[in-house]
Design a protein around this motif. Structure first.
Motif, PDB file in Angstrom:
ATOM      1  N   THR A  41      82.976  -9.717   2.051  1.00 39.81           N
ATOM      2  CA  THR A  41      81.761  -9.058   2.534  1.00 39.81           C
ATOM      3  C   THR A  41      81.522  -9.179   4.031  1.00 39.81           C
ATOM      4  N   GLN A  42      82.143 -10.125   4.705  1.00 38.72           N
ATOM      5  CA  GLN A  42      81.791 -10.399   6.095  1.00 38.72           C
ATOM      6  C   GLN A  42      82.841  -9.884   7.082  1.00 38.72           C
ATOM      7  N   PRO A  43      82.393  -9.428   8.250  1.00 42.75           N
ATOM      8  CA  PRO A  43      83.328  -8.936   9.267  1.00 42.75           C
ATOM      9  C   PRO A  43      84.338 -10.008   9.674  1.00 42.75           C
ATOM     10  N   GLY A  44      85.547  -9.557   9.946  1.00 45.49           N
ATOM     11  CA  GLY A  44      86.586 -10.462  10.418  1.00 45.49           C
ATOM     12  C   GLY A  44      87.518 -10.966   9.343  1.00 45.49           C
ATOM     13  N   TYR A  45      87.110 -10.834   8.077  1.00 47.77           N
ATOM     14  CA  TYR A  45      87.974 -11.269   6.987  1.00 47.77           C
ATOM     15  C   TYR A  45      88.851 -10.113   6.525  1.00 47.77           C
ATOM     16  N   GLN A  46      90.042 -10.457   6.071  1.00 49.99           N
ATOM     17  CA  GLN A  46      90.983  -9.438   5.632  1.00 49.99           C
ATOM     18  C   GLN A  46      90.420  -8.570   4.496  1.00 49.99           C
ATOM     19  N   GLY A  47      89.685  -9.175   3.579  1.00 48.69           N
ATOM     20  CA  GLY A  47      89.221  -8.445   2.406  1.00 48.69           C
ATOM     21  C   GLY A  47      87.881  -7.764   2.584  1.00 48.69           C
ATOM     22  N   GLU A  48      87.365  -7.675   3.805  1.00 50.31           N
ATOM     23  CA  GLU A  48      86.017  -7.148   4.015  1.00 50.31           C
ATOM     24  C   GLU A  48      85.832  -5.748   3.436  1.00 50.31           C
ATOM     25  N   CYS A  49      84.833  -5.620   2.582  1.00 49.11           N
ATOM     26  CA  CYS A  49      84.349  -4.325   2.109  1.00 49.11           C
ATOM     27  C   CYS A  49      82.950  -4.168   2.698  1.00 49.11           C
ATOM     28  N   ALA A  50      82.852  -3.492   3.828  1.00 50.59           N
ATOM     29  CA  ALA A  50      81.586  -3.421   4.558  1.00 50.59           C
ATOM     30  C   ALA A  50      80.413  -2.910   3.711  1.00 50.59           C
ATOM     31  N   PRO A  51      80.616  -1.912   2.820  1.00 58.56           N
ATOM     32  CA  PRO A  51      79.486  -1.451   2.010  1.00 58.56           C
ATOM     33  C   PRO A  51      78.903  -2.525   1.101  1.00 58.56           C
ATOM     34  N   ALA A  52      79.650  -3.598   0.848  1.00 63.19           N
ATOM     35  CA  ALA A  52      79.130  -4.651  -0.027  1.00 63.19           C
ATOM     36  C   ALA A  52      77.862  -5.281   0.539  1.00 63.19           C
ATOM     37  N   ARG A  53      77.758  -5.349   1.869  1.00 62.02           N
ATOM     38  CA  ARG A  53      76.556  -5.952   2.453  1.00 62.02           C
ATOM     39  C   ARG A  53      75.321  -5.116   2.135  1.00 62.02           C
ATOM     40  N   GLY A  54      75.515  -3.837   1.880  1.00 59.47           N
ATOM     41  CA  GLY A  54      74.393  -2.962   1.586  1.00 59.47           C
ATOM     42  C   GLY A  54      73.793  -3.145   0.217  1.00 59.47           C
ATOM     43  N   ILE A  55      74.465  -3.890  -0.675  1.00 56.85           N
ATOM     44  CA  ILE A  55      73.918  -4.104  -2.014  1.00 56.85           C
ATOM     45  C   ILE A  55      73.272  -5.477  -2.176  1.00 56.85           C
ATOM     46  N   PHE A  56      73.284  -6.290  -1.116  1.00 58.34           N
ATOM     47  CA  PHE A  56      72.737  -7.642  -1.245  1.00 58.34           C
ATOM     48  C   PHE A  56      71.294  -7.630  -1.749  1.00 58.34           C
ATOM     49  N   GLY A  57      70.471  -6.736  -1.213  1.00 58.63           N
ATOM     50  CA  GLY A  57      69.071  -6.689  -1.613  1.00 58.63           C
ATOM     51  C   GLY A  57      68.908  -6.373  -3.080  1.00 58.63           C
ATOM     52  N   GLN A  58      69.646  -5.389  -3.569  1.00 59.74           N
ATOM     53  CA  GLN A  58      69.550  -5.026  -4.976  1.00 59.74           C
ATOM     54  C   GLN A  58      70.098  -6.126  -5.874  1.00 59.74           C
ATOM     55  N   VAL A  59      71.176  -6.770  -5.457  1.00 55.34           N
ATOM     56  CA  VAL A  59      71.718  -7.887  -6.235  1.00 55.34           C
ATOM     57  C   VAL A  59      70.679  -9.007  -6.335  1.00 55.34           C
ATOM     58  N   ASN A  60      70.035  -9.326  -5.226  1.00 59.48           N
ATOM     59  CA  ASN A  60      69.006 -10.371  -5.248  1.00 59.48           C
ATOM     60  C   ASN A  60      67.834  -9.990  -6.150  1.00 59.48           C
ATOM     61  N   ARG A  61      67.419  -8.724  -6.102  1.00 62.76           N
ATOM     62  CA  ARG A  61      66.292  -8.286  -6.937  1.00 62.76           C
ATOM     63  C   ARG A  61      66.645  -8.326  -8.421  1.00 62.76           C
ATOM     64  N   LEU A  62      67.830  -7.850  -8.755  1.00 66.29           N
ATOM     65  CA  LEU A  62      68.226  -7.868 -10.158  1.00 66.29           C
ATOM     66  C   LEU A  62      68.425  -9.295 -10.646  1.00 66.29           C
ATOM     67  N   ALA A  63      69.000 -10.139  -9.817  1.00 65.56           N
ATOM     68  CA  ALA A  63      69.163 -11.549 -10.193  1.00 65.56           C
ATOM     69  C   ALA A  63      67.808 -12.193 -10.464  1.00 65.56           C
ATOM     70  N   ALA A  64      66.840 -11.920  -9.612  1.00 60.24           N
ATOM     71  CA  ALA A  64      65.492 -12.481  -9.808  1.00 60.24           C
ATOM     72  C   ALA A  64      64.867 -11.975 -11.100  1.00 60.24           C
ATOM     73  N   ALA A  65      65.060 -10.689 -11.396  1.00 60.39           N
ATOM     74  CA  ALA A  65      64.488 -10.118 -12.613  1.00 60.39           C
ATOM     75  C   ALA A  65      65.130 -10.714 -13.856  1.00 60.39           C
ATOM     76  N   VAL A  66      66.439 -10.907 -13.835  1.00 63.48           N
ATOM     77  CA  VAL A  66      67.133 -11.491 -14.983  1.00 63.48           C
ATOM     78  C   VAL A  66      66.678 -12.933 -15.203  1.00 63.48           C
ATOM     79  N   ARG A  67      66.583 -13.703 -14.110  1.00 58.15           N
ATOM     80  CA  ARG A  67      66.104 -15.083 -14.232  1.00 58.15           C
ATOM     81  C   ARG A  67      64.691 -15.125 -14.807  1.00 58.15           C
TER      82      ARG A  67
END
Length: 206
Positions: A41-67
């Motif tokens: 997810t982070q710049p500078g790493y070989q495996g970086e998928c830049a769009p992944a940073r754009g889902i952090f907010g939704q992942v956090n919201r869904l994680a909170a809802a599931v918990r």
């Protein structure tokens, strides 16, 4: 996500409804978040998928809802420690020597690439499972199946990166292992919108 009419028609012909689950039992549901590590997810790493940073907010919201509803959040992390041995074909034939060396280094459990970004809301009560290959449920890849069963999980929601590789691989194995499985469109990311859409279309069709 909108699907073309022919896709909808084929799915309806097969299973009678577009989405098979009317409701989810929260207590037996896990949000399985795949590979949102620094390496992917982070710049500078070989495996970086830049769009992944754009889902952090939704992942956090869904994680909170599931918990909040009594479900579990499971963070899946890839480790490449020893991968040049246990996954030697991949490292020898499907990666250049340079890419193999970087993957082994940056996905080592002792490297910062193995860690999780600070922007993700990882809680103490969450579960973490380390996997060795694309699917967390492939034989010998991880302890995910045992962890889910130990917590009475019957439904898995799949998020993370990338949609068409590790996420789809894990989802397909989960479905074939008799878990009710949902790929969550806006909690998933791929290198391009086309790859993301095609993976979700294939998931729906087959």
């Amino acid at each position: 996500m909108q699907f073309e009419p022919w896709i909808v028609e084929r799915v309806l012909a097969r299973q009678g409804v577009l989405h098979p689950y009317d409701t989810l039992d929260a207590a037996s549901t896990a949000f399985v978040v795949v590979d949102l590590q620094n390496y992917y997810t982070q710049p500078g790493y070989q495996g970086e998928c830049a769009p992944a940073r754009g889902i952090f907010g939704q992942v956090n919201r869904l994680a909170a809802a599931v918990r909040a509803k009594g479900g579990k959040v499971v963070w899946i992390k890839t480790s490449a420690d020893g991968a040049d041995q246990f996954w030697s074909h991949h490292h020898r034939h499907m990666l250049t020597p340079e890419r193999s060396a970087r993957r082994l280094k940056e996905l080592s459990a002792s490297h910062a690439g193995f860690g999780m970004p600070e922007a993700l809301d990882v809680r103490d009560g969450d579960l973490t499972v380390v996997k060795r290959c694309y699917s967390a449920l492939a034989p010998g890849s991880s302890e995910l199946d045992a962890v889910l069963k130990a917590h009475g999980i019957r439904t898995v929601l799949i998020g993370g990166t990338v949609t068409n590789v590790c996420c789809e691989s894990t989802a397909r194995d989960a479905m074939m292992m008799d878990y009710a499985t949902v790929m969550v469109d806006d909690a998933l990311s791929a290198f391009t919108p086309q790859e993301h859409a095609q993976a979700l279309q294939n998931w729906l069709l087959f």
